[in-house]
Design an enzyme around this catalytic site. Structure first.
Site, PDB file in Angstrom:
ATOM      1  N   HIS A  20     -55.819 -28.642  33.009  1.00  0.00           N
ATOM      2  CA  HIS A  20     -55.403 -28.015  33.948  1.00  0.00           C
ATOM      3  C   HIS A  20     -55.905 -28.424  35.277  1.00  0.00           C
ATOM      4  CE1 HIS A  20     -52.952 -25.748  31.097  1.00  0.00           C
ATOM      5  NE2 HIS A  20     -53.826 -24.882  30.942  1.00  0.00           N
ATOM      6  N   GLU A  41     -47.375 -11.205  20.470  1.00  0.00           N
ATOM      7  CA  GLU A  41     -45.939 -11.824  20.226  1.00  0.00           C
ATOM      8  C   GLU A  41     -46.044 -13.148  19.323  1.00  0.00           C
ATOM      9  OE1 GLU A  41     -43.627 -10.332  24.165  1.00  0.00           O
ATOM     10  OE2 GLU A  41     -45.498 -11.810  24.587  1.00  0.00           O
ATOM     11  N   CYS A  58     -44.801 -20.414  17.211  1.00  0.00           N
ATOM     12  CA  CYS A  58     -46.004 -20.257  18.251  1.00  0.00           C
ATOM     13  C   CYS A  58     -46.617 -18.874  18.032  1.00  0.00           C
ATOM     14  CB  CYS A  58     -45.416 -20.293  19.891  1.00  0.00           C
ATOM     15  SG  CYS A  58     -46.781 -19.802  20.836  1.00  0.00           S
ATOM     16  N   SER A  78     -54.319 -24.801  20.059  1.00  0.00           N
ATOM     17  CA  SER A  78     -54.627 -25.144  21.584  1.00  0.00           C
ATOM     18  C   SER A  78     -55.897 -24.493  21.956  1.00  0.00           C
ATOM     19  CB  SER A  78     -53.362 -24.673  22.153  1.00  0.00           C
ATOM     20  OG  SER A  78     -53.260 -24.792  23.723  1.00  0.00           O
ATOM     21  N   GLY A 102     -53.989 -15.339  23.058  1.00  0.00           N
ATOM     22  CA  GLY A 102     -55.533 -15.410  22.580  1.00  0.00           C
ATOM     23  C   GLY A 102     -56.061 -16.873  22.649  1.00  0.00           C
ATOM     24  N   GLU A 103     -57.329 -17.137  22.349  1.00  0.00           N
ATOM     25  CA  GLU A 103     -57.886 -18.287  22.172  1.00  0.00           C
ATOM     26  C   GLU A 103     -58.286 -18.414  20.736  1.00  0.00           C
ATOM     27  OE1 GLU A 103     -58.789 -20.932  23.936  1.00  0.00           O
ATOM     28  OE2 GLU A 103     -59.831 -21.685  22.263  1.00  0.00           O
TER      29      GLU A 103
END
Ligand code: SAH
Length: 371
Positions: free
Chosen positions: A228, A104, A117, A204, A172-173
């Site tokens: 986080h 996406e 994004c 990110s 994803g990373e």
């Protein structure tokens, strides 16, 4: 020719994609065809400034060259499976990247900017406890053509609106797909392609320390780090990569990165989970980690998805957490959810991942005898 540029998307398997190919490689490619180096500039202008991916429309190339290029290369974009429009203007594309996988891309318009994004992998192996993408598992890295193709597609479809910022906050990373992400980042800031400033391209990451340090040398764009949690004990559970690169090591890498970006700050993302990481005590612990550092905090109210097992923090807790950070002098903002009516908000991007490999970092680390 770098294999990074090879893509099997768009129904033209085996053809070389010129999308996402670094400028130097494009020049070399045209040299092999006995063409002048400026052909590379011409193609880049068509692709990245005019959003044209049809050789037939590239009128400043000779008909013979266009035919030759169409025969041996491809500019195909991933087919769009679904387009969605949110009530707040957010747009989302679901893209078919083959073999039953879909990723996406989200466009978020704001009064003075338009943020795209983008996704870097089909699925994700990092298995963060609260992330919809992670829940689906990991399938594969996207190629540079597939990553940059998202920008070309969106730029074309939102025109005359413009993409002013690009964030690697989709599926994803990005730093786990470094070799394909780096050429894309370079094209985003290259004046001959998108020409965005480094501040307007954000990677990110959940905290891949070696790659953070590498990016600092290779292409120092804006960095956002998914923190986080203020302690290793909690972060080990929420962001399993922490077991490999704990908070102290991660923050050291961040300060090295920041040193290469005069007057800029690292953004620390902090998703607020009810009763898990949202107490005032935890806010104070966070302050201790980040005070007097080139850091700002972006608080993200948790976006729920089915079977996540978490709830978003309540508004009084969000306010108290934010206030604690502010009172200590930290710069902190609360991210307003965008596009949540079309499941386009952070962490809701699930696309469609057939996780045949079942390779997830969390599983591996939990299963290991030593951390
Ligand atoms: N792999 C990258 C990009 C992930 S998405 C990274 O970890 O940074 C961008 C941000 O959304 C990350 O900070 C991620 O932790 C956060 N996020 C993931 N799931 C979320 C959810 N359900 N609600 C709110 N934010 C979420």
């Amino acid at each position: 020719m770098p294999t990074d540029s090879l893509t099997l998307t768009g129904g033209e398997p085996g053809k070389l994609s010129l999308l996402g190919m670094p400028a130097t490689s494009l020049i070399e490619f045209f040299e092999t065809l006995d063409e002048k180096p400026y052909r590379a500039q011409q193609i880049m202008r068509w692709l990245y400034q005019r959003h044209v991916t049809d050789y037939g429309a590239m009128t400043d190339l000779s008909a013979a060259l266009r035919k030759q290029l169409a025969g041996m290369t491809t500019l195909a974009l991933a087919p769009v499976l679904r387009r969605e429009h949110g009530a707040d203007g957010t747009r989302k594309w679901l893209l078919d990247v083959g073999a039953g996988q879909a990723v996406e891309t989200v466009y978020i318009p704001e009064p003075n900017r338009g943020t795209l994004c983008i996704s870097s992998q089909a699925g994700c192996a990092l298995d963060c406890a609260f992330c919809a993408t992670g829940h689906q598992g990991f399938n594969r890295n996207l190629s540079a053509a597939e990553i940059l193709g998202q920008v070309v597609l969106a730029a074309r479809e939102i025109a005359p609106a413009e993409i002013t910022n690009v964030v690697f906050m989709g599926m994803g990373e990005p730093l786990a797909n470094y070799r394909n992400v780096l050429p894309v980042v370079r094209l985003l800031i290259d004046d001959q392609a998108y020409g965005l400033s480094r501040r307007r391209v954000t990677i990110s990451t959940a905290g891949l320390v070696p790659q953070i340090l590498k990016l600092s040398d290779d292409c120092n764009v804006a960095l956002a780090v998914s923190l986080h949690a203020p302690t290793d004990e909690l972060r080990d559970r929420l962001v399993p990569i922490n077991r490999r690169h704990p908070i102290a090591e991660l923050l050291d890498a961040c300060w090295v990165y920041a040193a290469g970006q005069p007057s800029r700050q690292i953004t620390f993302e902090y998703v607020l989970l009810d009763g898990v990481n949202d107490s005032v005590v935890q806010a104070r612990q966070l302050v201790k980690l980040l005070r007097n550092r080139p850091a700002k905090v972006n608080l993200i109210p948790f976006n729920a998805f089915p079977e996540s097992g978490f709830r978003c923090s309540l508004q009084p807790a969000i306010d108290a957490f934010w206030q604690t950070l502010r009172d200590s002098g930290l710069i902190a903002t609360i991210r307003r959810p965008r596009g949540d009516d079309i499941a386009a908000a952070c962490g809701q991007l699930a696309g469609r991942v057939r996780d045949r490999q079942r390779v997830r970092l969390g599983d591996r680390v939990i299963g290991a005898s030593s951390p």
